[in-house]
Design an enzyme around this catalytic site. Structure first.
Site, PDB file in Angstrom:
ATOM      1  N   GLU A  90       0.741  -1.341   0.160  1.00  0.00           N
ATOM      2  CA  GLU A  90       0.325   0.050  -0.190  1.00  0.00           C
ATOM      3  C   GLU A  90       0.815   1.401   0.323  1.00  0.00           C
ATOM      4  O   GLU A  90       0.489   2.052  -0.514  1.00  0.00           O
ATOM      5  CB  GLU A  90      -0.997  -0.146   1.162  1.00  0.00           C
ATOM      6  CG  GLU A  90      -2.143   0.958   0.939  1.00  0.00           C
ATOM      7  CD  GLU A  90      -3.165   1.519   2.017  1.00  0.00           C
ATOM      8  OE1 GLU A  90      -2.809   0.792   3.111  1.00  0.00           O
ATOM      9  OE2 GLU A  90      -3.883   1.879   2.459  1.00  0.00           O
ATOM     10  N   ASP A  91       2.513   0.889   0.858  1.00  0.00           N
ATOM     11  CA  ASP A  91       2.499   2.465   1.277  1.00  0.00           C
ATOM     12  C   ASP A  91       4.040   2.304   0.308  1.00  0.00           C
ATOM     13  O   ASP A  91       4.458   3.523   0.373  1.00  0.00           O
ATOM     14  CB  ASP A  91       2.947   3.193   2.497  1.00  0.00           C
ATOM     15  CG  ASP A  91       1.222   2.469   3.681  1.00  0.00           C
ATOM     16  OD1 ASP A  91       0.278   3.188   3.073  1.00  0.00           O
ATOM     17  OD2 ASP A  91       1.725   2.886   4.308  1.00  0.00           O
TER      18      ASP A  91
END
Ligand code: MN
Length: 747
Positions: A90-91
């Protein structure tokens, strides 16, 4: 302010990695350690240079989440790896393929699940509700996704200080709204309590602090009390050769506050601030006997309150919780809760699901409750087509509820939410059983659909193929399975009836040579005053709108003045005008035919059926209501409000279903109920709606509620019922529902 000191940070990273490995060590086998190391290195690299809001290196967070997974949930290698990498996709720039490539398919799948459900849940926003639904879908896939998510949330809550205040509140609200109930349902009591307390800390900081201060201020005297209380128990347990530990457990801040608010009492009056927990170390086969022996020892010294005995050993809670709770009177004259359990039970109670896995070879029911729950969540998700928000609401209502345990006729145990009715049970058995349920036998006695089940009830469901779901049912069922089932049933019913209506309309329009287009349907809907085409077609299908009424529509269409159907009138004078306009010489309302002149409804207090002597009464705000002349409200309506009474008669050959209640009295005998229901089902124009029977004293007293087409059918039915052996008298009961008082009848 956070001061960056890279050397110190690197030391801290290595330290917490080592701590993680040390805690995981008892579980590790083969090359697990190597795999974890690989994941750790990947996570460090992926998050390199990233920092949390607090200023700390980002990698602190996945390391902490992994540690929670091991230490507080009891998860193993796969979960540790997934936790370390949970924010990578996600990051960072790394993709799921990179993860798959590096640590394999299994972990990648979990991380995929975690990534999909990321994004915070916001109540009232459908996108986020959809997220939550996705999250629950993963339950059936791999429950570890949810467990890691909970660990992630717990760490974020523990480090919430560094967030700006508006975000704190938002995250805290999500936590209390969803994550704490979820932890509860998964049996993770320690995590649930901590989440709740943290929520309070951020949502009501002052209240939280006040209670924390009071707990610590009273600690000393409490400890002294506990010491005195457990001394004789300790001695006796030693004499009996038990291996045990005794703890005094203080309630969580959140539950103390809940109690204060629920009972409206100050902190000082919360008598059960703490509980005594006795944890014994005993082999599996001795558990139950040993716990009850401890119970016996405790109650040798202190008198138990019989109302407060809870045996979750014989029947564990659905989330797997096992324990024996009793509340006893101490010598100082205050009640003390004592919890008795084994080491195994304690571990399951604290760590929940993962501990189940550890003990999954153990005999008996263990872990079954949770599996059953996961299965029921899965079936709910699969059958659900209502909006995601509705879904979340329904799911939540099921999370915190306590449970009631009942048995099938074969003696199988079923767990239902507290407050569940016979109808909930029917839906628990099968949706089809629920939809055709007319009543139930509980412990051999007949009860109505809305009977609230008690622990230990044995329930047998009675069904009839003629039964149809009713909107009323939604008012008393509590399980989401029943709610969903009823809503589906009603929708199906409406669809079927509307389809029938559509056929009727199409046939009639063809006959009238009116072209059928979407526009025509819209005009029809409007003409008859409905909001949607389905509503209109449904009323046609139900016979509430006669095909011949469509002719008026055609006339209006040709006259190019789309008039609406008659509306409710407010007084007798305007009714008289309407009749006059139609060239009527006398003001008699023909029920079933005068719908085009004026709208009217059947009064709920007496539910007239065709053939009854009736009159119309112009209510203040709800148009004309038709009452039976024998209605209990009739004398007052006719005598004191004569100016609002309208003569009414049944138009012939107009048959619709009405509700009638029959009271049956007789002497009880085996098979009587079957004979009665068989006759009712056999009668052509009758549908059974519900049945309530009391056979307490050998006298049979029943009330059967029916949908009936007309007086003739009803009279025929009564005659047949009176011929049944044992039946003494059958009478049509006056419906004197409390919900229609004379005051209401006038409105
Ligand atoms: Mn995270």
């Amino acid at each position: 302010m956070y001061v960056v000191d890279e050397e110190k940070e690197n030391r801290e990273i290595v330290n917490s990695y080592r701590r993680l490995l040390r805690k995981a060590k008892p579980f590790l086998k083969d090359d697990d350690a190597r795999q974890i190391r690989k994941a750790f290195k990947l996570a460090v690299k992926a998050h390199e240079g990233m920092r949390r809001k607090s200023g700390e290196p980002y990698i602190y967070h996945p390391l902490a989440v992994a540690e929670i997974c091991v230490e507080e949930i009891g998860l193993g290698t796969t979960s540790i790896i997934a936790a370390l990498l949970h924010d990578v996709v996600e990051d960072t720039d790394y993709s799921l393929d990179d993860i798959r490539h590096s640590v394999g398919e299994r972990v990648a799948r979990i991380i995929d699940g975690l990534t999909k459900i990321s994004g915070v849940f916001e109540y009232g926003s459908s996108g986020q509700a959809e997220n939550f639904r996705k999250m629950l879908l993963t339950l059936s896939d791999d429950v570890r996704v949810i467990l890691i998510k909970l660990a992630d949330r717990l760490h974020n809550m523990r480090t919430l200080d560094s967030m700006p205040q508006h975000k704190q509140l938002k995250i805290a609200s999500e936590t209390i709204f969803l994550y704490a109930p979820l932890a509860h349902r998964l049996g993770l009591y320690a995590i649930k309590s901590e989440l709740e307390d943290l929520y309070l800390k951020y949502s009501e900081a002052d209240v939280y602090k006040e209670i924390v201060d009071k707990i610590s201020a009273t600690k000393e005297s409490r400890d002294r009390f506990i010491k005195r209380f457990i001394r004789p128990i300790q001695q006796a347990l030693n004499e009996h050769g038990f291996k045990f530990t005794i703890k005094g457990r203080t309630k969580s801040v959140y539950s103390i506050l809940s109690k204060m608010r629920k009972k409206d009492i100050p902190f000082e009056e919360v008598y059960d601030l703490f509980a005594i927990r006795i944890i014994i170390d005993t082999p599996l086969e001795n558990e139950k006997a040993a716990c009850w022996q401890v119970y016996s020892i405790v109650t040798d010294f202190y008198n138990p309150n019989p109302d407060r005995l809870r045996d979750w050993i014989s029947t564990p809670k659905a989330n797997g919780y096992e324990s024996l709770h009793t509340t006893v009177m101490s010598r100082e004259g205050r009640w003390v809760e004592v919890q008795i359990r084994t080491k195994r039970m304690d571990e399951i109670a604290e760590k929940g699901f993962a501990a189940h896995w550890k003990y999954k070879d153990s005999p008996g029911q263990r872990g079954k409750g949770l599996e059953a729950w996961i299965a029921s969540v899965r079936s709910m998700l699969e059958s659900n087509d209502s909006s995601a928000i509705d879904f979340v609401d329904e799911f939540r209502t099921n999370l915190y509820q306590d449970e009631v345990f009942v048995f099938t006729p074969n003696g199988d145990l079923k767990t239902l939410p507290y407050g569940a009715t016979a109808l909930d049970f029917a839906f628990e058995v099968h949706t089809e059983v629920g939809l055709t349920c007319i009543g139930a036998k509980v412990n051999q006695k007949l009860v109505p659909l809305n009977y609230r089940l008690q622990n230990g009830d044995q329930v047998e469901i009675l069904t009839s193929s003629k039964q149809k779901p009713s909107e009323d049912w939604l008012r008393f069922v509590v399980s989401s399975k029943a709610r969903t089932g009823i809503k589906h049933g009603l929708r199906d019913e409406i669809r079927r009836t509307a389809d029938l209506g559509k056929e009727i309309v199409a046939r009639k329009l063809k006959q009238l040579k009116v072209k059928m287009t979407t526009e025509t349907y819209n005009q029809l809907t409007d003409f008859f005053g409905f909001k949607s085409t389905t509503d209109f077609l449904y009323q046609v299908g139900k016979g509430q709108i006669e095909p011949r009424e469509l002719k008026r529509f055609k006339e209006a269409l040709e006259a190019k003045k789309p008039v609406r159907r008659a509306r409710a009138i407010a007084d007798v004078k305007s009714l008289h005008k309407e009749f006059e306009a139609k060239g009527r010489s006398e003001d008699i309302l023909f029920i079933g035919e005068d719908m085009d002149i004026v709208d009217y409804k059947m009064a709920q207090c007496c539910n007239p059926i065709p053939g009854d002597d009736v009159f119309g009464f112009v209510t203040v705000s709800d148009g004309i209501k038709i009452h039976r002349t024998s209605c209990p409200n009739a004398p007052e309506l006719l005598s004191s409000h004569g100016h609002r009474v309208v003569k009414a008669k049944w138009a012939s050959r107009h048959e619709k279903s009405f509700i009638a209640d029959l009271e049956i009295i007789g002497t009880d005998r085996v098979g009587l109920i079957n004979d009665v229901t068989r006759i009712i089902s056999g009668e052509h124009n009758v549908n059974m709606r519900s049945i309530t029977v009391d056979t307490d004293t050998g006298i049979f007293e029943g009330i059967i509620s029916l949908y009936i087409d007309n007086q003739t059918s009803l009279k025929e039915l009564i005659k047949q019922l009176e011929n049944v052996e044992g039946v003494v008298k059958v009478t049509r009961k006056k419906r004197t529902f409390t919900h229609t008082t004379i005051e209401q009848a006038k409105k």
